[in-house]
Design a protein around this motif. Structure first.
Motif, PDB file in Angstrom:
ATOM      1  N   THR A   1      -6.725  -2.573  -6.934  1.00 32.33           N
ATOM      2  CA  THR A   1      -6.630  -3.570  -5.865  1.00 32.33           C
ATOM      3  C   THR A   1      -5.470  -3.227  -4.929  1.00 32.33           C
ATOM      4  OG1 THR A   1      -7.535  -5.308  -7.281  1.00 32.33           O
ATOM      5  CG2 THR A   1      -6.310  -6.014  -5.328  1.00 32.33           C
ATOM      6  N   GLY A   2      -5.761  -3.127  -3.659  1.00 30.92           N
ATOM      7  CA  GLY A   2      -4.749  -2.718  -2.687  1.00 30.92           C
ATOM      8  C   GLY A   2      -4.672  -1.223  -2.488  1.00 30.92           C
ATOM      9  N   GLY A   3      -5.483  -0.470  -3.240  1.00 28.52           N
ATOM     10  CA  GLY A   3      -5.511   0.980  -3.096  1.00 28.52           C
ATOM     11  C   GLY A   3      -6.627   1.418  -2.165  1.00 28.52           C
ATOM     12  N   SER A   4      -6.957   2.703  -2.199  1.00 25.87           N
ATOM     13  CA  SER A   4      -7.994   3.250  -1.341  1.00 25.87           C
ATOM     14  C   SER A   4      -8.519   4.536  -1.973  1.00 25.87           C
ATOM     15  CB  SER A   4      -7.439   3.537   0.055  1.00 25.87           C
ATOM     16  OG  SER A   4      -8.467   3.849   0.969  1.00 25.87           O
ATOM     17  N   TYR A   5      -9.699   4.974  -1.551  1.00 24.86           N
ATOM     18  CA  TYR A   5     -10.288   6.215  -2.062  1.00 24.86           C
ATOM     19  C   TYR A   5     -10.199   7.302  -1.000  1.00 24.86           C
ATOM     20  CZ  TYR A   5     -12.000   3.320  -5.838  1.00 24.86           C
ATOM     21  OH  TYR A   5     -12.053   2.460  -6.917  1.00 24.86           O
ATOM     22  N   MET A   6      -9.733   8.459  -1.436  1.00 19.74           N
ATOM     23  CA  MET A   6      -9.541   9.600  -0.541  1.00 19.74           C
ATOM     24  C   MET A   6     -10.588  10.670  -0.832  1.00 19.74           C
ATOM     25  SD  MET A   6      -6.553  12.544  -0.429  1.00 19.74           S
ATOM     26  CE  MET A   6      -5.341  11.465  -1.138  1.00 19.74           C
ATOM     27  N   VAL A   7     -11.187  11.182   0.227  1.00 20.47           N
ATOM     28  CA  VAL A   7     -12.062  12.341   0.137  1.00 20.47           C
ATOM     29  C   VAL A   7     -11.404  13.487   0.894  1.00 20.47           C
ATOM     30  CG1 VAL A   7     -14.277  13.348   0.804  1.00 20.47           C
ATOM     31  CG2 VAL A   7     -14.190  11.009  -0.083  1.00 20.47           C
ATOM     32  N   THR A   8     -11.358  14.657   0.282  1.00 19.67           N
ATOM     33  CA  THR A   8     -10.852  15.856   0.955  1.00 19.67           C
ATOM     34  C   THR A   8     -11.973  16.882   1.033  1.00 19.67           C
ATOM     35  OG1 THR A   8     -10.029  16.855  -1.107  1.00 19.67           O
ATOM     36  CG2 THR A   8      -8.496  15.479   0.139  1.00 19.67           C
TER      37      THR A   8
ATOM     38  N   HIS B   1       0.840  -1.191   0.000  1.00 20.61           N
ATOM     39  CA  HIS B   1       0.000   0.000   0.000  1.00 20.61           C
ATOM     40  C   HIS B   1       0.881   1.249   0.000  1.00 20.61           C
ATOM     41  CE1 HIS B   1      -3.101  -2.864   1.015  1.00 20.61           C
ATOM     42  NE2 HIS B   1      -2.504  -3.151   2.167  1.00 20.61           N
ATOM     43  N   GLN B   2       0.339   2.351  -0.501  1.00 21.00           N
ATOM     44  CA  GLN B   2       1.077   3.611  -0.461  1.00 21.00           C
ATOM     45  C   GLN B   2       1.293   4.055   0.983  1.00 21.00           C
ATOM     46  OE1 GLN B   2       0.612   6.898  -3.322  1.00 21.00           O
ATOM     47  NE2 GLN B   2      -1.316   5.918  -3.918  1.00 21.00           N
ATOM     48  N   ALA B   3       2.469   4.595   1.250  1.00 18.54           N
ATOM     49  CA  ALA B   3       2.707   5.235   2.532  1.00 18.54           C
ATOM     50  C   ALA B   3       1.865   6.505   2.609  1.00 18.54           C
ATOM     51  CB  ALA B   3       4.186   5.559   2.696  1.00 18.54           C
ATOM     52  N   GLY B   4       1.617   6.967   3.834  1.00 16.94           N
ATOM     53  CA  GLY B   4       0.843   8.182   4.016  1.00 16.94           C
ATOM     54  C   GLY B   4      -0.637   7.936   4.220  1.00 16.94           C
ATOM     55  N   ILE B   5      -1.027   6.662   4.318  1.00 13.53           N
ATOM     56  CA  ILE B   5      -2.429   6.339   4.588  1.00 13.53           C
ATOM     57  C   ILE B   5      -2.542   5.815   6.018  1.00 13.53           C
ATOM     58  CG2 ILE B   5      -4.437   4.988   3.880  1.00 13.53           C
ATOM     59  CD1 ILE B   5      -3.340   5.007   1.027  1.00 13.53           C
TER      60      ILE B   5
END
Length: 417
Positions: A259-266, A53-57
Motif C-alpha cells: 500500500t502506497g507503493g508502485s510497480y516498475m517495469v524496465t 512514497h519512495q523518492a525517485g518515482i
C-alpha cells in the motif's frame, strides 16, 4: 579488525537510526508535506529520503541513471533482512551527500577496507534518489515470502518480436539510482554492491543519460535518440488525483505491505539508429504520429495539443496512421491506462560491426502492470510501425514498496515482518 566489524554491524542493525541522526528534521518535515510534490531546490541539493512514497518515482527526473539488478546469494532470511537494514542506513546517508558508512573513506581501522569507496568525496548530493524494488524471483521458497507475492507481480507475458537476453533480464532485487551527476549515481550503486558482498551479487546493470521523460510540468519534454520528444503525455507529480488512480497501490489492491507503493517495469530497447538515420523525415513523423520539431500531433500546432485520431488527410486516409506510435500508446485507445515513465537514453559502445549499441532504457511505474503496461505493450508489439527500428532485449518487473516514514524504518520491513 574485529572491533571494526562489530561497529559496522551495529551500524547496519540499528534500523538506519545511526545513519540518519542528522536527518531527523528532514524526516519530520517530509511527513507533514505533500509527498508527491517534494523536490530539490536546486540540482545540487538533497532530496528527502523519507515520506509516504519512495523518492525517485515522482521526483522530477534527474539527468543520470545507474540501475542495478541483484541476485540474492545467501539462503538465510535473517541475513537478507540485515542487508536491507544496512542498505537503508547507507542510502539515508548517501542521498544527503554523505559517505556510505559512519567511518567514511579514511576513518576507522587502517588495516581494514574503508566504509566508503571515496570517488564522491567533495561532490554535492546532486539530487540523488535511491529506489528499491523486489522481483518475482524473490518470492520463491528461499525466504518464506511466497505467500506475500502480490497478484500484480505476475510474470510478464512474452510479447511478439521481443528478443530478450536472460543474463540482462529479471533479478531478485533492483535499485534505481538517479542523480544529476553520473559519478554520484555510480558511487551509490557501487557502495550498495560493496555492502552486499556475500549476500547479493550483481546480475546486470545499466547506465543512462539524458532523461527521456518529464515527471513535472516544470521540466521541458526531452528527446530520445531518434530525435523525437518522448513522454509528452506522461503522468506528472502535479497530477495528484491521477497518481492516486494510476500510480500508487491502494489499500484495496493488496497485499498490505505494498500500500502506497508502485510497480516498475524496465525494458532495454535497442534502436537500429543507422537504419533510422537513413529514413525520410516524412516517414519518421508518420511512424511517431508527431512533428519532429515541436512535437505536435499530426495536424496540430503545439506539443500538448490533443491528437485528433478521426482527422483525415487529403487522400482520405487517417492523418495519424492506424499503426502510428502515438495512436497505439495513447490512453484513449487503451481504456484510459496511463504510465509514469522515467526512462533514459543509453549508448553502450558498438556491437563490433560498426553499429552503435544504443537506445532507450525504458522505466515505467504504475498501479497494476496487468491493467496498464501489459495491454499497452501487447498492442504496440503487434502493430506499431516503430518495431522495424527497435528491439527489446531486456525486461524486468519489480514491486516497489512505499516510502519510509522515519529513521526507524528500513527497506522492505513490512514485507519481512
Amino acid at each position: 579488525m574485529s572491533d571494526r566489524m562489530s561497529r559496522r554491524k551495529l551500524f547496519g542493525l540499528g534500523a538506519a537510526g545511526a545513519a540518519a541522526v542528522g536527518a531527523g528534521a528532514v524526516a519530520t518535515r517530509a511527513l507533514v508535506e505533500e509527498p508527491t510534490v517534494a523536490h530539490a531546490a536546486s540540482i545540487s541539493d538533497p532530496v528527502s529520503f523519507y515520506g509516504e512514497h519512495q523518492a525517485g518515482i515522482v521526483t522530477p527526473a534527474q539527468d543520470r541513471l545507474h540501475f542495478v539488478s541483484f541476485d540474492v546469494t545467501t539462503d538465510k532470511r535473517a541475513e537478507l533482512v540485515e542487508l536491507m537494514q544496512e542498505w537503508t542506513a547507507a542510502a539515508a546517508r548517501l542521498v544527503q551527500g554523505k559517505e556510505a558508512g559512519t567511518f567514511g573513506t579514511v576513518g576507522g581501522v587502517p588495516e581494514a577496507a574503508p566504509d566508503d569507496t571515496g570517488e564522491a568525496l567533495g561532490l554535492p548530493a546532486s539530487g540523488l534518489t535511491l529506489t528499491i524494488g523486489f522481483g518475482p524471483s524473490l518470492f520463491d521458497d528461499r525466504f518464506g515470502l511466497a505467500g506475500k507475492r502480490p497478484a500484480a507481480l505476475a510474470d510478464l507475458p512474452k510479447f511478439p518480436g521481443e528478443q530478450l537476453i536472460p543474463e540482462i533480464s529479471g533479478g531478485d532485487i533492483c535499485v534505481q539510482a538517479c542523480a544529476h551527476d553520473p559519478q554520484v549515481a555510480v558511487h551509490a550503486i557501487r557502495n550498495l554492491a560493496r555492502i552486499g558482498f556475500g549476500k547479493v551479487s550483481v546480475r546486470w546493470s545499466q547506465l543512462g543519460f539524458g532523461r527521456t521523460s518529464s515527471t513535472s510540468r516544470a521540466q521541458a519534454t526531452p528527446r530520445n535518440l531518434m530525435g523525437f520528444k518522448d513522454g509528452t503525455n506522461n503522468l506528472k507529480l502535479e497530477d495528484v488525483e491521477l497518481l492516486r488512480q494510476q500510480l500508487w497501490v491502494g489499500a484495496q489492491d493488496g497485499p498490505a505491505w505494498m500500500t502506497g507503493g508502485s510497480y516498475m517495469v524496465t525494458r532495454k530497447i535497442r534502436m537500429m539508429v543507422e537504419t533510422w538515420d537513413r529514413t525520410s523525415l516524412g516517414e519518421q513523423e508518420a511512424i511517431f504520429g508527431r512533428d519532429k520539431g515541436v512535437g505536435a500531433p499530426m495536424g496540430k500546432k503545439a506539443e500538448f495539443d490533443t491528437p485528433d485520431f478521426a482527422a483525415k488527410g487529403g487522400d482520405g486516409l487517417p492523418l495519424i496512421k492506424n499503426d502510428a506510435h502515438v495512436r497505439l500508446a495513447h490512453p484513449t485507445t487503451n481504456g484510459g491506462a496511463r504510465l509514469l515513465r522515467r526512462g533514459y537514453n543509453f549508448v553502450d559502445g558498438s556491437d563490433g560491426l560498426g553499429r552503435l549499441d544504443a537506445g532507450l532504457f525504458f522505466i515505467a511505474y504504475q498501479r497494476d502492470p496487468r491493467k496498464q503496461f501489459v495491454p499497452v505493450q501487447m498492442r504496440l508489439a503487434k502493430t506499431d510501425s516503430l518495431n522495424e527500428y527497435i528491439k527489446h532485449i531486456s525486461s524486468g518487473l519489480w514491486a516497489c514498496p512505499p516510502g519510509m516514514r522515519d529513521a526507524g524504518d528500513y527497506w522492505g520491513r513490512a514485507l519481512f515482518a
